[in-house]
Design a protein around this motif. Sequence first.
Motif, PDB file in Angstrom:
ATOM      1  N   TYR A  92       0.843  -1.195   0.000  1.00 31.14           N
ATOM      2  CA  TYR A  92       0.000   0.000   0.000  1.00 31.14           C
ATOM      3  C   TYR A  92       0.881   1.248   0.000  1.00 31.14           C
ATOM      4  N   MET A  93       1.917   1.252   0.846  1.00 32.67           N
ATOM      5  CA  MET A  93       2.820   2.404   0.930  1.00 32.67           C
ATOM      6  C   MET A  93       3.444   2.702  -0.434  1.00 32.67           C
ATOM      7  N   LYS A  94       3.827   1.665  -1.129  1.00 29.85           N
ATOM      8  CA  LYS A  94       4.467   1.803  -2.438  1.00 29.85           C
ATOM      9  C   LYS A  94       3.516   2.390  -3.479  1.00 29.85           C
ATOM     10  N   ASN A  95       2.217   2.204  -3.278  1.00 32.23           N
ATOM     11  CA  ASN A  95       1.230   2.612  -4.277  1.00 32.23           C
ATOM     12  C   ASN A  95       0.474   3.890  -3.933  1.00 32.23           C
ATOM     13  N   VAL A  96       0.964   4.656  -2.969  1.00 35.37           N
ATOM     14  CA  VAL A  96       0.351   5.954  -2.671  1.00 35.37           C
ATOM     15  C   VAL A  96       0.409   6.810  -3.933  1.00 35.37           C
ATOM     16  N   GLY A  97      -0.715   7.445  -4.260  1.00 38.79           N
ATOM     17  CA  GLY A  97      -0.796   8.272  -5.456  1.00 38.79           C
ATOM     18  C   GLY A  97      -1.427   7.558  -6.640  1.00 38.79           C
ATOM     19  N   ARG A  98      -1.604   6.251  -6.537  1.00 35.11           N
ATOM     20  CA  ARG A  98      -2.215   5.484  -7.625  1.00 35.11           C
ATOM     21  C   ARG A  98      -3.694   5.251  -7.326  1.00 35.11           C
ATOM     22  N   ILE A  99      -4.445   4.952  -8.370  1.00 33.63           N
ATOM     23  CA  ILE A  99      -5.872   4.678  -8.227  1.00 33.63           C
ATOM     24  C   ILE A  99      -6.051   3.199  -7.858  1.00 33.63           C
ATOM     25  N   LEU A 100      -6.840   2.947  -6.817  1.00 35.69           N
ATOM     26  CA  LEU A 100      -7.109   1.581  -6.373  1.00 35.69           C
ATOM     27  C   LEU A 100      -8.577   1.222  -6.590  1.00 35.69           C
ATOM     28  N   ASP A 101      -8.805  -0.035  -6.935  1.00 37.61           N
ATOM     29  CA  ASP A 101     -10.131  -0.649  -6.880  1.00 37.61           C
ATOM     30  C   ASP A 101     -10.134  -1.484  -5.614  1.00 37.61           C
ATOM     31  N   VAL A 102     -11.036  -1.179  -4.703  1.00 34.52           N
ATOM     32  CA  VAL A 102     -11.071  -1.866  -3.410  1.00 34.52           C
ATOM     33  C   VAL A 102     -12.409  -2.582  -3.254  1.00 34.52           C
ATOM     34  N   GLU A 103     -12.342  -3.875  -2.963  1.00 37.93           N
ATOM     35  CA  GLU A 103     -13.532  -4.647  -2.668  1.00 37.93           C
ATOM     36  C   GLU A 103     -13.601  -4.811  -1.156  1.00 37.93           C
ATOM     37  N   MET A 104     -14.734  -4.405  -0.582  1.00 41.19           N
ATOM     38  CA  MET A 104     -14.916  -4.460   0.861  1.00 41.19           C
ATOM     39  C   MET A 104     -15.496  -5.815   1.270  1.00 41.19           C
ATOM     40  N   THR A 105     -15.337  -6.175   2.533  1.00 39.50           N
ATOM     41  CA  THR A 105     -15.882  -7.449   3.021  1.00 39.50           C
ATOM     42  C   THR A 105     -17.409  -7.466   2.941  1.00 39.50           C
ATOM     43  N   THR A 106     -18.023  -6.286   2.872  1.00 45.85           N
ATOM     44  CA  THR A 106     -19.483  -6.185   2.751  1.00 45.85           C
ATOM     45  C   THR A 106     -19.951  -6.449   1.325  1.00 45.85           C
ATOM     46  N   GLY A 107     -19.008  -6.498   0.366  1.00 43.94           N
ATOM     47  CA  GLY A 107     -19.346  -6.716  -1.029  1.00 43.94           C
ATOM     48  C   GLY A 107     -19.379  -5.430  -1.835  1.00 43.94           C
ATOM     49  N   LYS A 109     -17.910  -1.892  -3.463  1.00 38.67           N
ATOM     50  CA  LYS A 109     -16.643  -1.559  -4.122  1.00 38.67           C
ATOM     51  C   LYS A 109     -16.361  -0.074  -3.936  1.00 38.67           C
ATOM     52  N   GLU A 110     -15.102   0.222  -3.762  1.00 41.23           N
ATOM     53  CA  GLU A 110     -14.644   1.607  -3.630  1.00 41.23           C
ATOM     54  C   GLU A 110     -13.543   1.816  -4.655  1.00 41.23           C
ATOM     55  N   GLU A 111     -13.456   3.027  -5.167  1.00 39.05           N
ATOM     56  CA  GLU A 111     -12.383   3.370  -6.091  1.00 39.05           C
ATOM     57  C   GLU A 111     -11.916   4.772  -5.766  1.00 39.05           C
ATOM     58  N   GLY A 112     -10.623   4.982  -5.828  1.00 36.12           N
ATOM     59  CA  GLY A 112     -10.101   6.317  -5.606  1.00 36.12           C
ATOM     60  C   GLY A 112      -8.592   6.311  -5.521  1.00 36.12           C
ATOM     61  N   GLU A 113      -8.042   7.509  -5.531  1.00 29.08           N
ATOM     62  CA  GLU A 113      -6.602   7.663  -5.405  1.00 29.08           C
ATOM     63  C   GLU A 113      -6.196   7.371  -3.972  1.00 29.08           C
ATOM     64  N   LEU A 114      -5.173   6.541  -3.809  1.00 30.36           N
ATOM     65  CA  LEU A 114      -4.657   6.223  -2.485  1.00 30.36           C
ATOM     66  C   LEU A 114      -3.853   7.424  -1.995  1.00 30.36           C
ATOM     67  N   LEU A 115      -4.381   8.102  -0.979  1.00 30.78           N
ATOM     68  CA  LEU A 115      -3.748   9.308  -0.461  1.00 30.78           C
ATOM     69  C   LEU A 115      -2.823   9.043   0.709  1.00 30.78           C
TER      70      LEU A 115
END
Length: 148
Positions: A92-107, A109-115
Amino acid sequence: MKEEQIIRELAEEAISENNSLFLVDVKVKGNTGNQKVLVFVDGDEGISIDECSRISRKIGSELEEADFFSGKYTLEVSSPGLDFPITLHRQYMKNVGRILDVEMTTGTKEEGELLEVNNDAIVLKGKKENRSLKFEEIKQSKVKVSFK
């Protein structure tokens, strides 16, 4: 699996001389006599093919010396690649500044720049406000590939 744990220890030893490298995962696939050993290593600034080759030679010689596998096997050492899920805090630290697709345990989805990456959560840039996502609530994260 015991095999994977032993190979994990060999891989950790092989990368120990370079502090910027870290082990992401180890997988052993196939049946006895025809196995494939996959070792995924990454680095804070990436990892070179030469470094993967060096690690592979070191692990391979240890496996051969111990006569670890009965029959043939294939050993592959590589970086995880963009389609491989992010599993470690260091990734995660290495990818700060990149856009992530995140799947939550609830099902959901979140997307956004890792700040930001904290000890227990990540912060994604939102359209209206930033969102903090706890690691325990994240099922899987991947870097979104953009071909702009």
